[in-house]
Design a protein around this motif. Structure first.
Motif, PDB file in Angstrom:
ATOM      1  N   ALA A 115       0.633  -1.037   0.089  1.00 17.45           N
ATOM      2  CA  ALA A 115      -0.094  -0.241   0.183  1.00 17.45           C
ATOM      3  C   ALA A 115       0.844   1.095   0.109  1.00 17.45           C
ATOM      4  O   ALA A 115       0.609   2.153   0.717  1.00 17.45           O
ATOM      5  CB  ALA A 115      -1.022   0.048   1.275  1.00 17.45           C
ATOM      6  N   ASP A 116       2.031   1.195  -0.925  1.00 17.73           N
ATOM      7  CA  ASP A 116       3.098   2.460  -0.707  1.00 17.73           C
ATOM      8  C   ASP A 116       2.447   3.551  -1.512  1.00 17.73           C
ATOM      9  O   ASP A 116       2.693   4.574  -1.072  1.00 17.73           O
ATOM     10  CB  ASP A 116       4.177   1.868  -1.241  1.00 17.73           C
ATOM     11  N   SER A 117       2.009   3.474  -2.688  1.00 12.41           N
ATOM     12  CA  SER A 117       1.625   4.472  -3.717  1.00 12.41           C
ATOM     13  C   SER A 117       0.180   4.806  -3.248  1.00 12.41           C
ATOM     14  O   SER A 117      -0.678   3.941  -2.480  1.00 12.41           O
ATOM     15  CB  SER A 117       1.327   4.002  -5.228  1.00 12.41           C
ATOM     16  N   GLU A 118      -0.182   6.083  -3.565  1.00 11.08           N
ATOM     17  CA  GLU A 118      -1.638   6.575  -3.063  1.00 11.08           C
ATOM     18  C   GLU A 118      -2.786   5.787  -3.877  1.00 11.08           C
ATOM     19  O   GLU A 118      -3.739   5.461  -3.214  1.00 11.08           O
ATOM     20  CB  GLU A 118      -1.819   8.008  -3.607  1.00 11.08           C
ATOM     21  N   GLU A 119      -2.546   5.349  -5.105  1.00 10.28           N
ATOM     22  CA  GLU A 119      -3.459   4.558  -5.775  1.00 10.28           C
ATOM     23  C   GLU A 119      -3.564   3.158  -5.246  1.00 10.28           C
ATOM     24  O   GLU A 119      -5.006   2.682  -5.098  1.00 10.28           O
ATOM     25  CB  GLU A 119      -3.128   4.270  -7.241  1.00 10.28           C
ATOM     26  N   ASN A 120      -2.546   2.500  -4.957  1.00 11.75           N
ATOM     27  CA  ASN A 120      -2.716   1.401  -4.131  1.00 11.75           C
ATOM     28  C   ASN A 120      -3.206   1.480  -2.802  1.00 11.75           C
ATOM     29  O   ASN A 120      -4.012   0.570  -2.229  1.00 11.75           O
ATOM     30  CB  ASN A 120      -1.227   0.571  -3.693  1.00 11.75           C
ATOM     31  N   PHE A 121      -2.976   2.325  -2.173  1.00 12.18           N
ATOM     32  CA  PHE A 121      -3.716   2.727  -0.898  1.00 12.18           C
ATOM     33  C   PHE A 121      -5.231   2.852  -0.736  1.00 12.18           C
ATOM     34  O   PHE A 121      -5.836   2.347  -0.076  1.00 12.18           O
ATOM     35  CB  PHE A 121      -2.985   4.062  -0.097  1.00 12.18           C
ATOM     36  N   GLU A 122      -5.491   3.521  -1.742  1.00  8.67           N
ATOM     37  CA  GLU A 122      -6.963   3.701  -1.918  1.00  8.67           C
ATOM     38  C   GLU A 122      -7.830   2.333  -2.191  1.00  8.67           C
ATOM     39  O   GLU A 122      -8.838   2.147  -1.681  1.00  8.67           O
ATOM     40  CB  GLU A 122      -7.194   4.729  -3.079  1.00  8.67           C
ATOM     41  N   MET A 123      -7.054   1.516  -2.981  1.00 13.08           N
ATOM     42  CA  MET A 123      -7.616   0.241  -3.428  1.00 13.08           C
ATOM     43  C   MET A 123      -7.737  -0.533  -2.033  1.00 13.08           C
ATOM     44  O   MET A 123      -8.629  -1.427  -1.599  1.00 13.08           O
ATOM     45  CB  MET A 123      -6.968  -0.426  -4.341  1.00 13.08           C
TER      46      MET A 123
END
Length: 301
Positions: A115-123
């Motif tokens: 969950a390092d990037s903002e896109e991954n975190f949001e998912m």
């Protein structure tokens, strides 16, 4: 009365957990974290109160979490009080064992491993919210989204409980759908051969017949269609997926997180307990496989 979601974590992961706390709170979920006013006075009393007022507890699982005496006390206490546990996985190439493996056995964990990037975190956050709402929305007071001030921002969504789980095949994008009759309609339909089974099909569209209520059994799970109220089963000899009016051993399922998936969606593997076969789709048809491959991957919606 229990009222909040408790975030249980080991100190090394505080920055990520604080980010999760802020995001859940922003979306109107009642959430508790020790550094956000959760601990006042005696730490043991405060942590006990946090558990006692929890509807859900989310353990952020790592090897250091498992090795922590404090984390063990928190989660053991929550388990003894039958608080809903929604595990969050942070560690790559690691599985919970010992006391943590025992408590979380059979539970679907939410994947925050990358969950390092903002896109991954949001998912990841979306998956966590979905699992929390599926398990405990009827026990939580979710605040409606506040007025949108900045029109350039996307509108906030209002979290709602879905009627059940939908299973979408990862490769074909098809949904599991009960195509048969409801209980009332079934009574009016003659079955000359005595067959009480409904046909289950794969559907391109997501509709109410694609929702399945999850019922916990003895070491397994049952899936009952929310429209027909019939139980999902698998006939191994004919590779037939069907539904029955009442469950038997062929309607018992095991569901696992697909640990190889990197999509940050809720990827799962479904295994029929009686036959030992994984539920898969090949050439547009259901099939049971003795070993897992990409044909066995499903996304929860």
């Amino acid at each position: 009365m229990p009222s909040h979601i408790m975030l249980s974590y080991q100190w090394d992961d505080q920055a990520l957990v604080k980010k999760v706390y802020d995001r859940l709170k922003e979306d109107g979920l009642p959430v508790w974290m020790d550094i956000e006013g959760g601990v006042t006075g005696n730490i043991n009393d405060s942590m006990a109160a946090g558990v006692e007022e929890a509807v859900v507890i989310c353990p952020f699982m790592t090897p250091t979490y498992q090795a922590s005496r404090s984390c063990k006390k928190e989660l053991n206490y929550a388990d003894s009080r039958e608080v809903v546990i929604v595990p969050v996985m942070l560690a790559n190439n690691w599985e919970a064992s010992e006391w943590l493996g025992l408590i979380t056995a059979g539970l679907l964990w939410v994947d925050f491993r990358n969950a390092d990037s903002e896109e991954n975190f949001e998912m990841c956050i979306s998956s966590l919210q979905e699992e929390i709402m599926f398990n405990a929305s009827h026990l939580l007071a979710v605040e409606p989204p506040s007025e949108q001030v900045d029109q350039s921002e996307p509108p906030k969504h209002h979290l709602k409980k879905k009627p059940g789980r939908r299973f979408r095949h990862a490769l074909t994008k098809l949904y599991i759908r009960d195509s048969g009759f409801t209980e009332g309609e079934l009574e009016q339909v003659p079955h000359s051969d005595g067959d009480t089974r409904n046909t289950v099909e794969l559907s391109e569209t997501a509709e109410n017949h694609c929702y399945w209520e999850e019922i916990k059994g003895n070491g397994s799970k049952l899936y009952r269609n929310v429209v027909t109220h019939r139980y999902l089963g698998f006939k191994s000899s004919s590779n037939q997926v069907c539904t029955e009016t009442s469950p038997s051993v062929t309607e018992e399922w095991l569901m696992f997180v697909d640990q190889t998936d990197q999509s940050h969606q809720r990827a799962v593997i479904i295994k029929n307990r009686h036959s030992g076969k994984f539920l898969a789709v090949q050439d547009g048809c259901f099939i049971g496989l003795m070993s897992y491959n990409e044909d066995c991957k499903w996304f929860l919606e």
